[in-house]
Write a protein that holds these residues in place. Structure first.
Motif, PDB file in Angstrom:
ATOM      1  N   ALA A  67       0.836  -1.206   0.000  1.00 40.81           N
ATOM      2  CA  ALA A  67       0.000   0.000   0.000  1.00 40.81           C
ATOM      3  C   ALA A  67       0.868   1.252   0.000  1.00 40.81           C
ATOM      4  O   ALA A  67       0.551   2.244  -0.673  1.00 40.81           O
ATOM      5  N   ALA A  68       1.982   1.223   0.732  1.00 40.22           N
ATOM      6  CA  ALA A  68       2.874   2.383   0.791  1.00 40.22           C
ATOM      7  C   ALA A  68       3.541   2.635  -0.555  1.00 40.22           C
ATOM      8  O   ALA A  68       3.706   3.786  -0.979  1.00 40.22           O
ATOM      9  N   GLU A  69       3.945   1.566  -1.236  1.00 41.43           N
ATOM     10  CA  GLU A  69       4.550   1.726  -2.563  1.00 41.43           C
ATOM     11  C   GLU A  69       3.556   2.333  -3.549  1.00 41.43           C
ATOM     12  O   GLU A  69       3.904   3.237  -4.327  1.00 41.43           O
ATOM     13  N   ALA A  70       2.329   1.846  -3.505  1.00 42.20           N
ATOM     14  CA  ALA A  70       1.311   2.386  -4.399  1.00 42.20           C
ATOM     15  C   ALA A  70       1.047   3.859  -4.116  1.00 42.20           C
ATOM     16  O   ALA A  70       0.870   4.668  -5.034  1.00 42.20           O
ATOM     17  N   ARG A  71       1.024   4.221  -2.836  1.00 42.74           N
ATOM     18  CA  ARG A  71       0.808   5.617  -2.465  1.00 42.74           C
ATOM     19  C   ARG A  71       1.930   6.502  -2.996  1.00 42.74           C
ATOM     20  O   ARG A  71       1.676   7.569  -3.563  1.00 42.74           O
ATOM     21  N   ARG A  72       3.159   6.061  -2.863  1.00 38.03           N
ATOM     22  CA  ARG A  72       4.287   6.865  -3.339  1.00 38.03           C
ATOM     23  C   ARG A  72       4.292   6.954  -4.859  1.00 38.03           C
ATOM     24  O   ARG A  72       4.623   8.010  -5.423  1.00 38.03           O
ATOM     25  N   ILE A  73       3.928   5.883  -5.522  1.00 30.27           N
ATOM     26  CA  ILE A  73       3.838   5.924  -6.986  1.00 30.27           C
ATOM     27  C   ILE A  73       2.791   6.944  -7.427  1.00 30.27           C
ATOM     28  O   ILE A  73       3.005   7.733  -8.349  1.00 30.27           O
ATOM     29  N   ALA A  74       1.651   6.939  -6.737  1.00 29.18           N
ATOM     30  CA  ALA A  74       0.592   7.893  -7.067  1.00 29.18           C
ATOM     31  C   ALA A  74       1.045   9.328  -6.819  1.00 29.18           C
ATOM     32  O   ALA A  74       0.774  10.225  -7.627  1.00 29.18           O
ATOM     33  N   LEU A  75       1.728   9.562  -5.712  1.00 32.14           N
ATOM     34  CA  LEU A  75       2.210  10.908  -5.404  1.00 32.14           C
ATOM     35  C   LEU A  75       3.214  11.395  -6.437  1.00 32.14           C
ATOM     36  O   LEU A  75       3.177  12.559  -6.863  1.00 32.14           O
ATOM     37  N   ARG A  76       4.123  10.530  -6.848  1.00 32.88           N
ATOM     38  CA  ARG A  76       5.099  10.939  -7.859  1.00 32.88           C
ATOM     39  C   ARG A  76       4.411  11.203  -9.190  1.00 32.88           C
ATOM     40  O   ARG A  76       4.717  12.193  -9.871  1.00 32.88           O
ATOM     41  N   ALA A  77       3.481  10.340  -9.568  1.00 35.42           N
ATOM     42  CA  ALA A  77       2.790  10.525 -10.834  1.00 35.42           C
ATOM     43  C   ALA A  77       2.017  11.832 -10.880  1.00 35.42           C
ATOM     44  O   ALA A  77       1.890  12.463 -11.931  1.00 35.42           O
ATOM     45  N   GLN A  78       1.524  12.259  -9.722  1.00 32.70           N
ATOM     46  CA  GLN A  78       0.741  13.486  -9.657  1.00 32.70           C
ATOM     47  C   GLN A  78       1.596  14.725  -9.361  1.00 32.70           C
ATOM     48  O   GLN A  78       1.072  15.826  -9.239  1.00 32.70           O
ATOM     49  N   GLY A  79       2.905  14.541  -9.254  1.00 29.02           N
ATOM     50  CA  GLY A  79       3.796  15.687  -9.117  1.00 29.02           C
ATOM     51  C   GLY A  79       4.066  16.149  -7.707  1.00 29.02           C
ATOM     52  O   GLY A  79       4.534  17.274  -7.499  1.00 29.02           O
ATOM     53  N   PHE A  80       3.813  15.285  -6.700  1.00 26.76           N
ATOM     54  CA  PHE A  80       3.984  15.684  -5.307  1.00 26.76           C
ATOM     55  C   PHE A  80       5.164  15.015  -4.617  1.00 26.76           C
ATOM     56  O   PHE A  80       5.386  15.234  -3.429  1.00 26.76           O
ATOM     57  N   LEU A  81       5.900  14.210  -5.322  1.00 27.76           N
ATOM     58  CA  LEU A  81       7.064  13.528  -4.751  1.00 27.76           C
ATOM     59  C   LEU A  81       8.206  13.637  -5.748  1.00 27.76           C
ATOM     60  O   LEU A  81       8.067  13.273  -6.908  1.00 27.76           O
ATOM     61  N   GLY A  82       9.330  14.153  -5.271  1.00 26.23           N
ATOM     62  CA  GLY A  82      10.454  14.382  -6.159  1.00 26.23           C
ATOM     63  C   GLY A  82      10.536  15.854  -6.550  1.00 26.23           C
ATOM     64  O   GLY A  82       9.676  16.657  -6.210  1.00 26.23           O
ATOM     65  N   THR A  83      11.561  16.203  -7.276  1.00 28.36           N
ATOM     66  CA  THR A  83      11.775  17.594  -7.673  1.00 28.36           C
ATOM     67  C   THR A  83      10.922  17.927  -8.886  1.00 28.36           C
ATOM     68  O   THR A  83      11.022  17.261  -9.912  1.00 28.36           O
ATOM     69  N   PRO A  84      10.072  18.951  -8.796  1.00 30.24           N
ATOM     70  CA  PRO A  84       9.234  19.292  -9.948  1.00 30.24           C
ATOM     71  C   PRO A  84      10.068  19.864 -11.096  1.00 30.24           C
ATOM     72  O   PRO A  84      11.140  20.450 -10.863  1.00 30.24           O
ATOM     73  N   ASP A  85       9.599  19.685 -12.304  1.00 33.85           N
ATOM     74  CA  ASP A  85      10.282  20.213 -13.483  1.00 33.85           C
ATOM     75  C   ASP A  85       9.894  21.680 -13.651  1.00 33.85           C
ATOM     76  O   ASP A  85       8.930  22.010 -14.339  1.00 33.85           O
ATOM     77  N   ARG A  86      10.636  22.554 -13.009  1.00 38.13           N
ATOM     78  CA  ARG A  86      10.297  23.973 -13.051  1.00 38.13           C
ATOM     79  C   ARG A  86      10.519  24.575 -14.433  1.00 38.13           C
ATOM     80  O   ARG A  86       9.902  25.584 -14.790  1.00 38.13           O
TER      81      ARG A  86
END
Length: 395
Positions: free
Chosen positions: A12-31
């Motif tokens: 469940a935690a992996e899926a949550r992090r994948i969703a967050l990254r896909a939606q632009g909330f995890l990792g450095t945004p492409d400014r």
């Protein structure tokens, strides 16, 4: 018959992090890609008339990029220079949405469906539709008011025949909105506004659906059939018909209890990086589907703007607070001059206090407020720690 590959198993935690990254909330945004990059990455940004801190379509890039200028946001969505290639268009996707202009061909299936369905309850006087098209052809891009009036009376729903006609033409794809003046749609002929290389309905329904399902899966990172269908408001059977050719791969997610699919690129590298701390619009694609939000975050959220005031639990426009990859509370904001007013705050325990304070301070700065005032905290014992944290940050 080809046997599908075995499903990858995700916690469940992996899926949550994948969703967050896909939606632009995890990792450095492409400014460098800016607001336009956010739009292309998400594939759809929902519009809504409610404006508290800002309108929802402004809150979406703010939540991912931080304090991007609001004029920059508008210019990134809508054509601002005469003759320039438009960045986006408005159409019915998850709801009324801003969509990347490159997605125009993908909605041919929906335009055809609108053309083939019986007309709305509104009946149009003979010749009104044709008159609107000819006026746009002759006079160029116009608002509904400039076409002859948007409403017959002051009631918001009482559209004039002109407004009915131009909205029908928008649904059919003969007219497009690629620009707004203030909050008013500017209508233009699609043949004039949509780039020639995109102006076609050549994709059949199956290909349109295949592409939209693939795009939805990549924007979500991982999702169930219902999640993927909801992104562009497709039917479940439409997803079933094309998902095998969409490029998505089957996965199982701990605790979800339903089959799911993921973007294979999202599975290649574990999601890592900085989490965003921010207020979220209730119309943000991270949380716009309630069942998915509950499944991923264990967080039940409902927009209460249309709920009678005595029956509201969390407030008129309660905004979820995202921090550390989790939803840790809600803030119902308002503005009074240069003060951001938190009319009601719900906190998920003492650990949420610093994050909620940070989200409030950053949002206040973005909308040019110099102070934050807290009116109500649902857990009274957390009011003092919160106000102390806010005071420290404002000093």
């Amino acid at each position: 018959m080809t046997t599908p590959p075995p499903a990858t198993e995700l916690s469940a935690a992996e899926a949550r992090r994948i969703a967050l990254r896909a939606q632009g909330f995890l990792g450095t945004p492409d400014r460098r890609a800016g607001v336009g990059g956010v739009l292309r990455h998400l594939g759809a940004v929902q519009l809504d008339t409610i404006s508290v801190l800002a309108r929802s379509h402004e809150l979406i890039p703010y939540a991912r990029l931080g304090a991007v200028g609001r004029t920059t946001v508008e210019n990134a969505y809508w054509k601002s220079t005469p003759g320039a290639r438009p960045h986006a268009f408005e159409y019915w996707s998850h709801a009324a949405c801003i969509l990347p202009i490159e997605e125009w061909p993908h909605f041919a299936f929906r335009r055809r469906a609108y053309r083939d369905r019986p007309h709305w309850n509104h009946t149009l006087p003979t010749g009104t539709y044709e008159q609107v098209i000819e006026q746009l052809r002759t006079e160029g891009p116009l608002t509904a008011t400039e076409l002859g009036g948007a409403k017959r009376t002051s009631e918001w729903w009482d559209w004039s025949s002109t407004k009915v006609a131009v909205e029908r033409a928008l649904m059919y794809g003969e007219v497009v909105c690629v620009e707004r003046r203030g909050w008013k749609r500017v209508y233009d002929l699609a043949e004039r506004a949509v780039p020639a290389d995109l102006l076609h309905d050549e994709l059949d329904d199956t290909e349109c659906l295949r592409r939209l399902v693939g795009l939805a899966g990549r924007s979500l990172g991982v999702g169930t059939r219902a999640d993927i269908a909801d992104y562009h408001r497709l039917r479940g059977e439409q997803v079933d018909a094309v998902i095998a050719g969409s490029g998505l791969v089957p996965v199982t997610v701990e605790g979800w209890g339903k089959p799911a699919w993921a973007d294979p690129a999202a599975l290649e590298t574990p999601p890592r990086g900085r989490h965003r701390t921010t207020l979220l619009s209730p119309f943000d694609s991270l949380v716009w589907e309630r069942a998915r939000t509950e499944r991923i975050f264990g967080f039940t959220h409902r927009l209460e703007a249309y709920v009678p005031k005595p029956k509201r639990i969390h407030g008129y426009f309660a905004m979820p607070v995202l921090a550390g990859g989790r939803l840790v509370g809600r803030v119902d904001p308002a503005r009074e001059g240069r003060t951001l007013v938190a009319r009601q705050i719900t906190l998920d325990g003492p650990k949420a206090v610093p994050a909620v304070a940070q989200a409030l301070i950053e949002a206040a700065s973005w909308v040019d407020c110099t102070d934050v005032r807290v009116e109500r905290v649902d857990a009274p014992e957390l009011r003092v720690p919160l106000t102390r944290e806010l005071a420290r940050a404002l000093d």
